[in-house]
Each structure stands twice: as structure tokens, then as C-alpha cells.
Design a protein around this motif. Structure first.
Motif, PDB file in Angstrom:
ATOM      1  N   ALA A 153      -1.633  -2.686  -0.269  1.00 31.79           N
ATOM      2  CA  ALA A 153      -0.684  -2.634  -1.384  1.00 31.79           C
ATOM      3  C   ALA A 153      -0.440  -4.026  -1.964  1.00 31.79           C
ATOM      4  CB  ALA A 153       0.624  -2.002  -0.936  1.00 31.79           C
ATOM      5  N   VAL A 154      -0.288  -5.021  -1.097  1.00 32.51           N
ATOM      6  CA  VAL A 154      -0.085  -6.398  -1.560  1.00 32.51           C
ATOM      7  C   VAL A 154      -1.336  -6.910  -2.275  1.00 32.51           C
ATOM      8  CG1 VAL A 154       0.336  -8.781  -0.812  1.00 32.51           C
ATOM      9  CG2 VAL A 154       1.682  -6.911   0.160  1.00 32.51           C
ATOM     10  N   LYS A 155      -2.500  -6.566  -1.757  1.00 34.68           N
ATOM     11  CA  LYS A 155      -3.751  -6.961  -2.418  1.00 34.68           C
ATOM     12  C   LYS A 155      -3.878  -6.292  -3.785  1.00 34.68           C
ATOM     13  CE  LYS A 155      -6.359  -7.863   1.826  1.00 34.68           C
ATOM     14  NZ  LYS A 155      -7.516  -7.439   2.643  1.00 34.68           N
ATOM     15  N   LEU A 156      -3.506  -5.016  -3.862  1.00 29.89           N
ATOM     16  CA  LEU A 156      -3.548  -4.315  -5.148  1.00 29.89           C
ATOM     17  C   LEU A 156      -2.597  -4.960  -6.146  1.00 29.89           C
ATOM     18  CD1 LEU A 156      -3.682  -0.606  -3.956  1.00 29.89           C
ATOM     19  CD2 LEU A 156      -5.425  -1.800  -5.295  1.00 29.89           C
ATOM     20  N   GLU A 157      -1.463  -5.412  -5.662  1.00 27.01           N
ATOM     21  CA  GLU A 157      -0.505  -6.097  -6.522  1.00 27.01           C
ATOM     22  C   GLU A 157      -1.142  -7.333  -7.149  1.00 27.01           C
ATOM     23  OE1 GLU A 157       4.052  -6.783  -5.785  1.00 27.01           O
ATOM     24  OE2 GLU A 157       2.900  -8.283  -4.636  1.00 27.01           O
ATOM     25  N   LYS A 158      -1.876  -8.092  -6.346  1.00 24.74           N
ATOM     26  CA  LYS A 158      -2.544  -9.297  -6.850  1.00 24.74           C
ATOM     27  C   LYS A 158      -3.683  -8.959  -7.805  1.00 24.74           C
ATOM     28  CE  LYS A 158      -1.592 -12.625  -3.234  1.00 24.74           C
ATOM     29  NZ  LYS A 158      -2.174 -13.642  -2.377  1.00 24.74           N
ATOM     30  N   VAL A 159      -4.449  -7.931  -7.474  1.00 19.66           N
ATOM     31  CA  VAL A 159      -5.633  -7.583  -8.272  1.00 19.66           C
ATOM     32  C   VAL A 159      -5.264  -6.866  -9.569  1.00 19.66           C
ATOM     33  CG1 VAL A 159      -7.735  -6.169  -8.277  1.00 19.66           C
ATOM     34  CG2 VAL A 159      -7.167  -7.528  -6.267  1.00 19.66           C
ATOM     35  N   LEU A 160      -4.322  -5.931  -9.502  1.00 12.92           N
ATOM     36  CA  LEU A 160      -4.016  -5.092 -10.665  1.00 12.92           C
ATOM     37  C   LEU A 160      -2.692  -5.434 -11.347  1.00 12.92           C
ATOM     38  CD1 LEU A 160      -5.087  -1.615  -9.244  1.00 12.92           C
ATOM     39  CD2 LEU A 160      -6.412  -3.150 -10.718  1.00 12.92           C
ATOM     40  N   GLY A 161      -1.857  -6.229 -10.685  1.00 14.51           N
ATOM     41  CA  GLY A 161      -0.564  -6.559 -11.273  1.00 14.51           C
ATOM     42  C   GLY A 161       0.430  -5.420 -11.206  1.00 14.51           C
ATOM     43  N   VAL A 162       0.185  -4.454 -10.318  1.00 11.02           N
ATOM     44  CA  VAL A 162       1.094  -3.326 -10.107  1.00 11.02           C
ATOM     45  C   VAL A 162       1.738  -3.555  -8.742  1.00 11.02           C
ATOM     46  CG1 VAL A 162       1.267  -0.823  -9.852  1.00 11.02           C
ATOM     47  CG2 VAL A 162      -0.361  -1.793 -11.489  1.00 11.02           C
ATOM     48  N   SER A 163       3.053  -3.490  -8.679  1.00  7.83           N
ATOM     49  CA  SER A 163       3.781  -3.901  -7.472  1.00  7.83           C
ATOM     50  C   SER A 163       3.337  -3.171  -6.206  1.00  7.83           C
ATOM     51  CB  SER A 163       5.280  -3.711  -7.667  1.00  7.83           C
ATOM     52  OG  SER A 163       5.625  -2.353  -7.567  1.00  7.83           O
ATOM     53  N   ALA A 164       3.397  -3.910  -5.119  1.00  7.35           N
ATOM     54  CA  ALA A 164       3.103  -3.328  -3.807  1.00  7.35           C
ATOM     55  C   ALA A 164       4.067  -2.190  -3.502  1.00  7.35           C
ATOM     56  CB  ALA A 164       3.184  -4.411  -2.735  1.00  7.35           C
ATOM     57  N   GLU A 165       5.313  -2.330  -3.960  1.00  6.44           N
ATOM     58  CA  GLU A 165       6.311  -1.282  -3.733  1.00  6.44           C
ATOM     59  C   GLU A 165       5.907   0.033  -4.399  1.00  6.44           C
ATOM     60  OE1 GLU A 165       8.244  -5.183  -3.084  1.00  6.44           O
ATOM     61  OE2 GLU A 165       7.019  -4.406  -4.709  1.00  6.44           O
ATOM     62  N   PHE A 166       5.279  -0.067  -5.566  1.00  9.54           N
ATOM     63  CA  PHE A 166       4.795   1.136  -6.253  1.00  9.54           C
ATOM     64  C   PHE A 166       3.764   1.854  -5.383  1.00  9.54           C
ATOM     65  CE2 PHE A 166       1.520   3.143  -8.898  1.00  9.54           C
ATOM     66  CZ  PHE A 166       2.289   4.081  -9.566  1.00  9.54           C
ATOM     67  N   TRP A 167       2.776   1.112  -4.894  1.00 10.73           N
ATOM     68  CA  TRP A 167       1.705   1.723  -4.099  1.00 10.73           C
ATOM     69  C   TRP A 167       2.247   2.295  -2.796  1.00 10.73           C
ATOM     70  CZ3 TRP A 167      -2.056   2.891  -7.014  1.00 10.73           C
ATOM     71  CH2 TRP A 167      -2.420   2.067  -8.079  1.00 10.73           C
ATOM     72  N   LEU A 168       3.139   1.554  -2.138  1.00 15.08           N
ATOM     73  CA  LEU A 168       3.711   2.060  -0.889  1.00 15.08           C
ATOM     74  C   LEU A 168       4.632   3.246  -1.138  1.00 15.08           C
ATOM     75  CD1 LEU A 168       4.411  -1.169   1.176  1.00 15.08           C
ATOM     76  CD2 LEU A 168       2.612   0.541   1.506  1.00 15.08           C
ATOM     77  N   GLY A 169       5.308   3.255  -2.271  1.00 15.62           N
ATOM     78  CA  GLY A 169       6.140   4.398  -2.632  1.00 15.62           C
ATOM     79  C   GLY A 169       5.311   5.658  -2.813  1.00 15.62           C
ATOM     80  N   LEU A 170       4.185   5.514  -3.487  1.00 15.81           N
ATOM     81  CA  LEU A 170       3.280   6.658  -3.647  1.00 15.81           C
ATOM     82  C   LEU A 170       2.805   7.165  -2.290  1.00 15.81           C
ATOM     83  CD1 LEU A 170       0.936   5.622  -6.609  1.00 15.81           C
ATOM     84  CD2 LEU A 170       2.802   7.277  -6.666  1.00 15.81           C
ATOM     85  N   GLN A 171       2.432   6.219  -1.410  1.00 18.78           N
ATOM     86  CA  GLN A 171       1.935   6.607  -0.090  1.00 18.78           C
ATOM     87  C   GLN A 171       3.040   7.292   0.714  1.00 18.78           C
ATOM     88  OE1 GLN A 171      -1.457   6.110   1.125  1.00 18.78           O
ATOM     89  NE2 GLN A 171      -0.593   7.737   2.376  1.00 18.78           N
ATOM     90  N   SER A 172       4.242   6.753   0.642  1.00 20.88           N
ATOM     91  CA  SER A 172       5.372   7.339   1.363  1.00 20.88           C
ATOM     92  C   SER A 172       5.678   8.747   0.849  1.00 20.88           C
ATOM     93  CB  SER A 172       6.595   6.442   1.218  1.00 20.88           C
ATOM     94  OG  SER A 172       7.697   7.008   1.871  1.00 20.88           O
ATOM     95  N   ASP A 173       5.710   8.919  -0.471  1.00 22.58           N
ATOM     96  CA  ASP A 173       5.952  10.245  -1.058  1.00 22.58           C
ATOM     97  C   ASP A 173       4.903  11.240  -0.586  1.00 22.58           C
ATOM     98  OD1 ASP A 173       8.154   9.286  -2.444  1.00 22.58           O
ATOM     99  OD2 ASP A 173       7.116   9.187  -4.383  1.00 22.58           O
ATOM    100  N   TYR A 174       3.651  10.803  -0.582  1.00 27.35           N
ATOM    101  CA  TYR A 174       2.559  11.671  -0.167  1.00 27.35           C
ATOM    102  C   TYR A 174       2.703  12.041   1.313  1.00 27.35           C
ATOM    103  CZ  TYR A 174      -2.089  13.468   0.723  1.00 27.35           C
ATOM    104  OH  TYR A 174      -3.137  14.278   1.097  1.00 27.35           O
ATOM    105  N   ASP A 175       2.965  11.045   2.153  1.00 24.53           N
ATOM    106  CA  ASP A 175       3.086  11.289   3.590  1.00 24.53           C
ATOM    107  C   ASP A 175       4.246  12.243   3.894  1.00 24.53           C
ATOM    108  OD1 ASP A 175       0.945   9.574   3.976  1.00 24.53           O
ATOM    109  OD2 ASP A 175       2.196   7.889   4.632  1.00 24.53           O
ATOM    110  N   LEU A 176       5.374  12.057   3.214  1.00 29.46           N
ATOM    111  CA  LEU A 176       6.516  12.948   3.418  1.00 29.46           C
ATOM    112  C   LEU A 176       6.200  14.372   2.978  1.00 29.46           C
ATOM    113  CD1 LEU A 176       9.438  10.640   2.304  1.00 29.46           C
ATOM    114  CD2 LEU A 176       9.074  11.579   4.601  1.00 29.46           C
ATOM    115  N   ALA A 177       5.533  14.511   1.854  1.00 33.58           N
ATOM    116  CA  ALA A 177       5.169  15.845   1.373  1.00 33.58           C
ATOM    117  C   ALA A 177       4.229  16.537   2.361  1.00 33.58           C
ATOM    118  CB  ALA A 177       4.526  15.760  -0.002  1.00 33.58           C
ATOM    119  N   GLN A 178       3.289  15.773   2.911  1.00 32.61           N
ATOM    120  CA  GLN A 178       2.361  16.346   3.888  1.00 32.61           C
ATOM    121  C   GLN A 178       3.116  16.784   5.143  1.00 32.61           C
ATOM    122  OE1 GLN A 178      -0.084  16.946   1.728  1.00 32.61           O
ATOM    123  NE2 GLN A 178      -1.479  16.654   3.420  1.00 32.61           N
TER     124      GLN A 178
END
Length: 97
Positions: free
Chosen positions: A65-90
Motif C-alpha cells: 500500500a505504501v509503495k502504491l502510494e509512491k507509485v500512483l499517488g493514491v494514499s496507502a490508507e485508501f488501498w488498506l481500506g479497500l483490503q479491510s472492507d474486502y476482508d470483512l465482507a469475506q
């Protein structure tokens, strides 16, 4: 990410639809017309691992997530939030079964 859908009255309608963050990542990479192999190199991961993320077979870790933040300029919190939402739904889906 749990999609929120609202009625005309503003009432939230419940949905079961949750995207794996890898699907969102793939959409972002394609929208920017980036080469997947170049993104994998910038993330310092194998191209096959990136492909597994796209297919929902691999999670996005805090480090990724931190690497994606550096590469794409989209916050690490966004990516981890998506992962957390997905994991909870599963987890909820498994327990409901």
C-alpha cells in the motif's frame, strides 16, 4: 470497498457487492495506460504477484500500500481500506454460510 447505494429518499440500500482491491488497482493502472510490468518493477514485486492481486488471489499488504502510494499517488490508507472492507465482507460471508 463496500459500495453505498441510496434511494431517492436518501435511505442507504444494502448491497453485497465488494470489490477486491486488486480489481481497483487494475482499473487504475489501465486508466493511466501504464505497463503492468513497469508497475510491478516499481513496486519491486514479481509481475506474477501483481497479476495475482488483480485476480483477487493476493492481498495488498501495508508495505505494498505504501509503495502504491509512491507509485500512483493514491494514499496507502485508501488501498488498506479497500483490503479491510474486502476482508470483512469475506469473513461475514463465511460466517453467514
Amino acid at each position: 470497498m463496500v459500495n453505498q447505494v441510496y434511494s431517492k429518499n436518501g435511505d442507504e440500500l444494502k448491497t453485497d457487492f465488494v470489490l477486491h482491491p486488486g480489481e481497483v488497482l487494475l482499473d487504475e493502472i489501465e486508466a493511466r495506460e501504464l505497463k503492468k510490468s513497469a508497475v510491478a518493477a516499481e513496486l519491486d514485486i514479481l509481475p506474477g504477484h501483481l497479476s495475482e492481486m488483480f485476480k483477487g488471489k493476493r492481498s495488498i499488504s501495508a508495505m505494498t500500500a505504501v509503495k502504491l502510494e509512491k507509485v500512483l499517488g493514491v494514499s496507502a490508507e485508501f488501498w488498506l481500506g479497500l483490503q479491510s472492507d474486502y476482508d470483512l465482507a469475506q469473513a461475514r460471508r463465511i460466517l453467514a454460510a
